[in-house]
Design an enzyme around this catalytic site. Structure first.
Site, PDB file in Angstrom:
ATOM      1  N   ALA A   1       0.457 -33.252 -50.605  1.00 15.84           N
ATOM      2  CA  ALA A   1       1.323 -33.662 -49.504  1.00 15.84           C
ATOM      3  C   ALA A   1       0.623 -33.441 -48.170  1.00 15.84           C
ATOM      4  CB  ALA A   1       2.633 -32.882 -49.553  1.00 15.84           C
TER       5      ALA A   1
ATOM      6  N   GLN B   1     -10.286 -35.748 -55.538  1.00 23.71           N
ATOM      7  CA  GLN B   1     -10.021 -34.388 -55.091  1.00 23.71           C
ATOM      8  C   GLN B   1      -9.970 -33.398 -56.248  1.00 23.71           C
ATOM      9  OE1 GLN B   1      -9.996 -33.211 -52.151  1.00 23.71           O
ATOM     10  NE2 GLN B   1      -9.491 -34.852 -50.726  1.00 23.71           N
TER      11      GLN B   1
ATOM     12  N   ARG C   1     -14.223 -29.180 -48.636  1.00 24.97           N
ATOM     13  CA  ARG C   1     -13.494 -28.126 -47.942  1.00 24.97           C
ATOM     14  C   ARG C   1     -12.080 -27.994 -48.468  1.00 24.97           C
ATOM     15  NH1 ARG C   1      -8.771 -30.395 -45.734  1.00 24.97           N
ATOM     16  NH2 ARG C   1      -9.036 -31.261 -43.634  1.00 24.97           N
TER      17      ARG C   1
ATOM     18  N   LYS D   1     -12.724 -34.664 -36.614  1.00 23.76           N
ATOM     19  CA  LYS D   1     -12.785 -35.565 -37.768  1.00 23.76           C
ATOM     20  C   LYS D   1     -11.817 -36.718 -37.566  1.00 23.76           C
ATOM     21  CE  LYS D   1     -11.017 -34.504 -41.850  1.00 23.76           C
ATOM     22  NZ  LYS D   1     -10.816 -33.833 -43.152  1.00 23.76           N
TER      23      LYS D   1
END
Length: 333
Positions: free
Chosen positions: A224, A143, A115, A71
């Site tokens: 983070a 997210q 994921r 990726k």
């Protein structure tokens, strides 16, 4: 022999969350058993553009199947405001390890979101109290959506408290989920008191105070992912049972990286890697000798997670004829 091009819609359609969670659990287990090759994540820092590039290659053998991929992903904090683009953009190349044929090139942005949520769900399943019904989310960006989608697969979540300084982002999140959950806006402290807390922000100064977190709260520290980033108060980390996804990545760029560099945390403060818990080498919550108080999962994101997720997406897309097949590789000798 063709390569399948899969866009955002194709990835979203075929990244079925229950299967992603199962595949990522397999990935953590394979990592613990030594059945993966995963070179360290490499960074290209771009301070000129307030961003960076990351390269994440991996191979994993899950027993019934094996796969490889890489990726190419970024984090550009100014993207939404300046360019109307996501903060994170990614491209995933998914390859057949038997002959190196690129089986698919797919949207890595959606893949990353999915994921990442699935990884939090794996950790939550092993570390949250069994009867958890409330989820706090700090950070209402993209997210946050997959955090709720995934965690609600492993716990019967009915109450959701979302906190963000951006009122518009909170309103958008509530609008998306209010038909399915009792979801409301709240302070960071209110979110932190829930049974499960997920933090998904890019901050470099802690925003979650130790005294706000419930006595048995499980925290997924997802934000983070680079040196200097830090969401949780040092006292919270010092008093919690810390589980990490990868030692090198977490000490370098995970939630623990700042207090680790300052000498406030060391090896004795890390309970386990998630793979150890998934394989029952170390006890999870509810098991003999397992953690009972506050738990923290420090997630930096592993390349094997992307490979496992890409495997799920490709298999379904290929079966259903989704995407655009094209001849990337000239097979004529």
């Amino acid at each position: 022999m063709e390569t399948l091009l899969l866009n955002r819609a194709d990835v979203a359609e075929n990244a079925r969350m229950p299967e992603l969670i199962a595949a990522l659990e397999e990935a953590f287990a394979a990592y613990e058993h030594g059945d993966v090759q995963m070179p360290a994540k490499s960074y290209i820092d771009l301070p000129k553009y307030n961003g960076d590039f990351r390269s994440m290659p991996a191979y994993m053998d899950a027993g019934d199947w094996d796969a490889a991929g890489i990726k190419w992903v970024n984090v550009h904090t100014d993207n939404p405001e300046k360019f109307d683009l996501p903060t994170v953009l990614g491209t995933m190349i998914y390859s057949d390890p038997t002959n190196a044929l690129p089986l698919a090139i797919m949207d890595g942005t959606t893949l990353t979101r999915k994921r990442t949520g699935a990884a939090a769900a794996v950790a939550t399943d092993h570390l949250a109290v069994a009867d958890a019904t409330s989820l706090g989310i700090v950070g209402a960006g993209v997210q946050s959506y997959t955090q709720l989608e995934a965690i609600s697969e492993v716990r019967d979540i009915d109450t959701v408290v979302v906190s963000d300084v951006r009122e518009e982002a909170v309103a958008k999140f509530i609008d998306r989920f209010e038909a399915e959950f009792d979801v409301r806006a709240g302070s960071i402290e209110e979110a932190a008191s829930c049974d499960v807390l997920s933090t998904v922000t890019p901050v470099e100064s802690p925003i979650v105070p130790a005294d706000a977190v419930g006595e048995h709260t499980h925290v997924n520290a997802m934000g983070a992912d680079a040196p200097g980033k830090h969401e949780l108060d040092d006292d919270l980390l010092a008093g919690a049972t810390i589980v990490i996804d990868d030692y090198e990545q977490c000490t370098h760029s995970g939630e623990i990286n700042v207090p680790w560099s300052a000498g406030l945390l060391d090896d004795d403060d890390v309970y386990a890697e998630l793979g150890e818990i998934v394989t029952d080498a170390v006890a999870g919550r509810g098991e003999a000798g397992g953690p009972e108080g506050v738990t923290v999962f420090d997630s930096t994101g592993l390349a094997i997670q992307d490979v496992a997720a890409a495997h799920v997406v490709y298999e379904h897309a290929n079966e259903k004829g989704n995407g655009y097949p094209f001849e990337l590789v000239d097979t004529r000798l």
